[in-house]
Design an enzyme around this catalytic site. Structure first.
Site, PDB file in Angstrom:
ATOM      1  N   HIS A  11       0.830  -1.207   0.000  1.00 47.49           N
ATOM      2  CA  HIS A  11       0.000   0.000   0.000  1.00 47.49           C
ATOM      3  C   HIS A  11       0.868   1.262   0.000  1.00 47.49           C
ATOM      4  CE1 HIS A  11      -3.701   2.285   1.235  1.00 47.49           C
ATOM      5  NE2 HIS A  11      -2.793   3.077   1.788  1.00 47.49           N
ATOM      6  N   GLU A  12       1.798   1.322   0.940  1.00 43.13           N
ATOM      7  CA  GLU A  12       2.634   2.523   1.058  1.00 43.13           C
ATOM      8  C   GLU A  12       3.560   2.657  -0.155  1.00 43.13           C
ATOM      9  OE1 GLU A  12       1.750   4.677   3.172  1.00 43.13           O
ATOM     10  OE2 GLU A  12       0.497   3.367   4.422  1.00 43.13           O
TER      11      GLU A  12
ATOM     12  N   HIS B 230       1.762   4.632  -2.695  1.00 39.53           N
ATOM     13  CA  HIS B 230       1.876   6.073  -2.417  1.00 39.53           C
ATOM     14  C   HIS B 230       3.238   6.609  -2.863  1.00 39.53           C
ATOM     15  CE1 HIS B 230      -1.786   6.891  -0.225  1.00 39.53           C
ATOM     16  NE2 HIS B 230      -1.548   5.994   0.717  1.00 39.53           N
TER      17      HIS B 230
ATOM     18  N   GLU C 286      -4.607   8.146  -2.564  1.00 36.72           N
ATOM     19  CA  GLU C 286      -5.105   6.870  -2.061  1.00 36.72           C
ATOM     20  C   GLU C 286      -5.448   5.930  -3.221  1.00 36.72           C
ATOM     21  OE1 GLU C 286      -4.792   6.188   0.960  1.00 36.72           O
ATOM     22  OE2 GLU C 286      -5.985   4.368   1.264  1.00 36.72           O
TER      23      GLU C 286
END
Lengths: 507, 507
Positions: B274-275, B278, B304
């Site tokens: 997820h990160e 980003h 997001e």
């Protein structure tokens, strides 16, 4: 409120200055975090963005300190400074001092210097690793050029020589004429003393090898344990790894670093003790003046005296090594005569010429510093260019220590100071060593049980004495005033000489 | 050059603005490092000094952005903006937007907000650990009071509702009226869909337990390996640990964090993916606009969407889990049917009501967000006080998910957002999930081999598509314009619904 309105009375002028210097102190704290991060955490590809960040904060700090209204505020506050208490008066004097240093450097030069420092320091990291001085030299020359511009500007403003103008930024009120006397004095007795110590060590019992490997995780845990023994508060600090050990951060968030070698635990452990000495000084500064100039540490000679008090004076004392030895045996699983306190002590007291300053013993260390002092004075004078540094370095090493480095990585590229723009800093290492010896002898006299306490891992008598006589003074006095008040004599070489003779020839 | 002289022509006005925003960008980078350090490295006792540092930088940034001459410079640059290229025009529009947000908040409030945010967030860390909401509530109330002041000031300036004024700072041009429609739509089909998915999972094969422990060092090494597969460049970033995973730093020094649980590797690994999503977005922003507003990421919904594109769309795809499974077996020494791709996939697709948002599955996640959206709107409206939050939270959880947290630590204290002053941020998580589904369907259509490539650990088709259609756009367009240009349709719920139905009901 405008600067003019504040000028009307000195109390509000001083209050406005306190606000401004509080902001500057917080900005300095932010800069310290960026600097620490760059040396410990930052990936290489972040260098350019970090240089922008650091240059920007430098510029803002410079503008905050040199804004046109500040000179007026200082003058106005000084006009009725007699109404202020002692600490506030000293605080105001420090404000004037910092303002004078900052206004002496033109604003555009501040930004160029910050960028060139970042660039040269990052280049140094890779050039040193590759032993490629030729790659560093042109950037180092550019940096020296900018430092010389700064030195000339400051010299003009203060009526000092170029080198003294830089020196004053690291060690307030110190002059090279005084250093020349102290260093000449050291050179008059050190070579002979060194020879006698070496002869005596040669004739003594052979050092038994202490075999590794010493796992890094174990060394790190031991480092933390010893830091706690010395009074380091981990709620207010950290231990990490960097190329060159240093103490960073701010008093209430003190970041010390070391580096590890699996084959040798002794160096890393002493680096930890050394940096803990620096850190305790910062933590012990007067809390009520945290964000004001008078609450800051009093220059690098006093700072180094605190690290060397813990490393050289207390840390390598027979009493402390006797306390430490059972812990070393336990954590590393050491057994037999090689792991006796005497044998371990013999490693911590091994004296002889060596290439690397930070690994040098305390007898030869001043000779490393004196060489750097002469070279950096020549560079600031314009008499020595970066391209000629390796030859001058090697010649100097041969003359003072009788050895020549096989390469520049272990020669003129070993230290971070010049590539990061610190010129005028090196002499404070040896001045600090002299001060540490003098302070330790005064502390032992004032607290008779101090050495016995070290033998039980109890640093509280030493810490209490330095808190009272050094740390809590902040920047209220000059470095020499602190030393005179604490030891009853000005800074000299006598205590250091006594210390060396007692430790290496009388024992 | 004075502001007046620059006003004479728009080219120099725009050049002066670019200089100023470059400085602001570097300041923002410094702030990002301080924020990252506080969450990952800083000892607790450093909190007060850090709050001073952060408040000082916030204040300086605010003053730099709101200095009296900036409005004139913007007006002057806009007067002849037609002479500028597309990117420069968009850059100027962003300058105006940022300036409008900043000038809407009074300077003294900026400092008070920064201090109260730091204080409340640090208190939250210990209060959550001790499950002691009563200790947090008064400070949270003080923070909400300041945020409401800010919302009122911004609402006044922009002619928006208080909540929309905050929302606009996280997701430019987003209005709660649009969110209400999207969220009502989700609520119209999600509960039924959730029930059908749960029924189906209940009727399906039982999940086989995957037994740990999973050593943290192994999880960390695996995280780094997966980051590299996803295209993370460790010369420009780091992976560390924090209470709450986040992406910090700057585009060229991107710092992502996760947290580890020895009993479960799945959560930490997905947090890393997820990160990384980003981080790739930040790294992929247009390099020639690094220090300018138009080069920044386009708000939190788009941000997001990028993390969820990697986590929910690609990361939990059957193709990628099939690729990942042999690596999981190898590093954790797993064997047998429990370590089949199907069984591992069943963990990554387990659907059902749960207490913790960051651990929620993608079907129930919007319900967590909708609850927070309603609660924070009530707090900003002044209809809900901190002391009444636990009751409102628990009632909301019961209504939307049918479960009630046993304590506030797993209830209203679970998230860092409110204690750190982020109100108006939560809806972007679900808007991002809708956008991610829509973008992934467009990407698969545009690059037919994309899913097969994921099955070979090859993210390049996906990365190339998002670089081209999202990352490289910077802030040149609004979030909705980016989505329309990339997917051919405005942001809606249809792609998300299709995605959920296909993954959980059709497979």
């Amino acid at each position: 409120m405008s600067a003019k309105a504040e000028d009307r009375n000195s109390t509000s002028a001083y209050a406005a200055l306190k606000d401004r210097f509080h902001r500057l102190s917080a900005l300095g704290g932010a800069q310290a975090v960026l600097h620490w991060d760059r040396a410990t955490m930052m990936p290489e590809g972040g260098a350019s963005a970090r240089a922008e960040q650091q240059a920007t904060l430098s510029l803002i700090a410079h503008q905050t300190l040199t804004a046109p209204e500040v000179a007026d505020l200082i003058a106005s506050a000084e006009a009725t400074a007699t109404a202020l208490g002692d600490w506030d008066r000293a605080n105001l004097a420090e404000m004037r001092r910092l303002h004078a240093h900052a206004t002496a450097t033109p604003t555009d030069l501040v930004g160029r210097l910050s960028r060139q420092k970042s660039k040269t320091e990052m280049l140094w990291r890779s050039a040193r690793a590759a032993n490629d001085y030729a790659r560093l030299a042109p950037e180092l020359d550019r940096l020296i050029g900018l430092i010389r511009e700064q030195a000339a500007a400051k010299a003009d403003a203060f009526g000092l020589s170029h080198y003294d103008a830089l020196l004053d930024g690291y060690d307030p009120n110190r002059r090279s004429a005084d250093i020349d006397v102290l260093f000449a004095d050291l050179e008059s007795f050190l070579p002979d003393l060194l020879q006698r110590v070496m002869d005596r060590q040669k004739a003594g019992p052979a050092r038994l090898p202490i075999d590794g490997p010493f796992p890094i995780a174990t060394q790190e845990a031991l480092g933390r344990e010893v830091m706690a023994v010395l009074g380091f508060d981990f709620a207010h600090g950290r231990l990490d790894v960097s190329h060159h050990p240093f103490t960073g951060g701010v008093p209430d968030d003190s970041r010390i670093t070391t580096r590890y070698d699996e084959r040798d635990f002794t160096e890393s452990l002493m680096a930890v003790i050394h940096e803990t000495g620096h850190s305790l000084y910062e933590r012990g500064l007067p809390e009520e003046w945290r964000y004001q100039p008078v609450g800051r540490s009093r220059g690098m000679t006093i700072h180094e005296s605190q690290s060397l008090l813990f490393e050289m004076q207390a840390g390598r004392s027979g009493a402390f090594i006797a306390y430490l030895t059972p812990r070393l045996r336990a954590v590393f699983g050491g057994e037999g005569p090689a792991w006796s306190a005497e044998n371990i002590l013999s490693y911590y007291r091994k004296v002889g010429p060596s290439l690397i300053r930070v690994q040098a013993d305390e007898v030869t260390y001043p000779l490393h510093v004196i060489l750097r002092y002469r070279l950096e004075r020549a560079m600031i004078a314009g008499d020595l260019h970066a391209r000629d540094l390796p030859a001058a370095w090697n010649e100097g090493m041969k003359k003072s220590l009788g050895i020549v480095p096989p390469d520049d990585a272990s020669g003129c590229m070993q230290d971070i100071h010049w590539p990061s723009g610190s010129f005028g800093y090196f002499p404070t290492y040896t001045l600090g060593a002299l001060a540490a010896a003098q302070l330790f002898q005064a502390a032992k006299k004032a607290r008779p049980g101090l050495e016995e306490a070290l033998g039980q891992g109890d640093f509280s008598p030493l810490i209490q004495w330095v808190r009272e006589n050094v740390h809590s003074r902040g920047s209220r006095q000059t470095p020499d005033e602190i030393i005179v008040a604490a030891t009853g004599a000005p800074l000299g070489t006598a205590a250091f000489r006594r210390h060396i003779e007692a430790r290496y020839l009388d024992a």
